[in-house]
Design an enzyme around this catalytic site. Sequence first.
Site, mmCIF file in Angstrom:
data_model
loop_
_atom_site.group_PDB
_atom_site.id
_atom_site.type_symbol
_atom_site.label_atom_id
_atom_site.label_comp_id
_atom_site.label_asym_id
_atom_site.label_seq_id
_atom_site.Cartn_x
_atom_site.Cartn_y
_atom_site.Cartn_z
ATOM 1 N N GLU A 45 0.882 -1.173 0.000
ATOM 2 C CA GLU A 45 0.000 0.000 0.000
ATOM 3 C C GLU A 45 0.917 1.219 0.000
ATOM 4 O O GLU A 45 1.515 1.561 1.017
ATOM 5 C CB GLU A 45 -0.906 -0.016 1.222
ATOM 6 C CG GLU A 45 -1.825 -1.235 1.293
ATOM 7 C CD GLU A 45 -2.831 -1.303 0.164
ATOM 8 O OE1 GLU A 45 -3.157 -0.228 -0.406
ATOM 9 O OE2 GLU A 45 -3.283 -2.407 -0.168
ATOM 10 N N CYS B 281 -1.815 9.238 2.306
ATOM 11 C CA CYS B 281 -1.568 8.753 0.946
ATOM 12 C C CYS B 281 -2.724 9.051 0.003
ATOM 13 O O CYS B 281 -2.526 9.210 -1.202
ATOM 14 C CB CYS B 281 -1.280 7.252 0.965
ATOM 15 S SG CYS B 281 -2.605 6.263 1.714
#
Length: 485
Positions: free
Chosen positions: A253, A287
Site C-alpha cells: 500500500e 496517501c
Amino acid sequence: MSFFTDLAHQYIDGEWRPGKGSWDIIDFNPFDGEKLASITVATADEVDQAYRAAETAQQSWGETNAYARRAVLEKALRIVEEREAEIGDAIVAELGGTRLKAAFELHLAKEFLRESIQLALRSTGQILPSPTEGKENRVYRVPVGVVGVISPFNFPFLLSLKSVAPALALGNGVVLKPHQNTPICGGTLVAKVFEDAGLPAGLLNVVVTDIAEIGDALLEHPIPQVISFTGSDKVGRHVATVCATNLKRSVLELGGNSALIVLDDADVDYAVDAAVFSRYVHQGQVCMAANRILVDRSVEQEFTEKFVAKVSSLRVGDPADPATQIGPLINSNQAEAISALVDQTVAAGATALLHGRADGNLVSPSVLTGLAADSPVLSQEIFGPVALLVPFDGEDEAVRIANDTPYGLSGAVHTGNIERGVRVGQRIRTGMIHINDGTVHDEPIVPFGGEKSSGLGRLNGDSMLDAFTTQKWISVQHGRSQFPF
C-alpha cells in the site's frame, strides 16, 4: 511520560526486553520536541528470534478453533474501547495528530477490529467436481504461516492493526516493525493490546529497529511468506524486489497523487468543503490526500475564492487543542522539505495564493496555482499541507490531467449528475474513486489499494483472505483410479 516509557521495549516471544543494538531510537513529540521514550534498536539476530518465535507459536494457533481465535480479537476490541482516551492522547503526542485526527484513526481502528472478528470465521473451503470418476476435490484455505508487517508513521495504530489483526484472525503469526517515528503507537502499543487480550506468547512480535541496523533481514528471512508494507513507492519497490527474489508474496500500500475533480455542474460550496478536508486532513500526510484539485474553468473563479478563504481560516497550532485543525509535520526533515518545495515551485513560475511558512514542525497551508503543465510537482506525492489548483476545459481534459501521474490510489469527482461522475471515474486509472465526496476514505469490507506506483494487491474484507491465506488442494479417490501402466 510513563505511558511511553513503559512500552519502550522490544516485544519478542511474549517478553518485553531491551534491544541489543548499539544505538537508540529517540521518540519525540513533533510539536514541542519533548522526548517521549528511548528504545535501543533490535539487531538482525533479534529479528531472527522474533520470526522463529512466531513460527513456533503459529503451529498450534493455526490449528486453534476459529471461534477461540475470534474471542481474542473480541477482547482486543474491548481493550481499545476501554483505553480509547489514553490511546488518543498517545496519537496526539507521538505523531502530532489533532484531536479530530486521533478520533478518526481510533474510529477506523475499532471498525477494522470488528471486521477481523468476523474474518476469523470466513476462511472457508470448497468441494469441487472432478472429471475423474470417484474423485472428490477438496480445496482448503489455510494460513500462510508467518506474516511480516511494516507500518508507516501517519496512521500508525490503524495501519498496524489493519494487517496484524486479520493476519492473526486467520491463524498466522506476525512480526511487526513500526516506523521509527512512531514506535509506540504503531508497534508496542499494538503488542500490549493483544497481550492483555490473551494472545498466546510468540504469535505477535514487535521489533523496533532500522534498516541501518538490520539491512534487509526483515524481508529476506526465510520464515515469513508474506510481507505487508505500507509506505512510500520508493521503499515499496525495494520491498517488492527483495520479496520476489526470495519467492515470497508482498502486499504493498504505497503513495498517491490523487485528483479531486470539480465539474461544471458541481455544488461549488460542497466541493470546496470536500477539497479542503481531502487536502489538509492530518497536515496532508495521507496517501489518499487530494494533491491536485482540478476545477472546470467555468467555476474556477468562484471555487478558488471560496477555497482560499476556507483554507485561510484553518487553525494551525498545538494538536492537543481541540480547536486545532493543522498540527505539526512528523519531523523537521519533512517540514523543511515541504517549505523548500513550495519555494521552488513559486520560483519556477507558480502563483502562491497562500504561501505557507514553517515554524518549527508547524507548516501553515499553501495554495498554488498557475503551474506549468510539465511542473514536476504535479506528478509527485506531496506529504504536507500544499494544494495545487489546476483548471481544465471539459471532461476529457480533466481525465487526461488526472491520469497524468505515475500514481493511482484514490480520487473524487464532484458533479450534479451522479452517473456522469461515475462515467468520469471509470476513465481514471485509480484503485478507488469517490463521487461527490472527499478522497480520504477507508472502510473495512471494501477492497483498498492502488494501481500503477500506488501498490500491489488489496486489503480489507475478503481481500484479506487472499493476502494472508493460501489454498491447498486435497483430492480423495473414493473408488480406484485407472493408471496407464
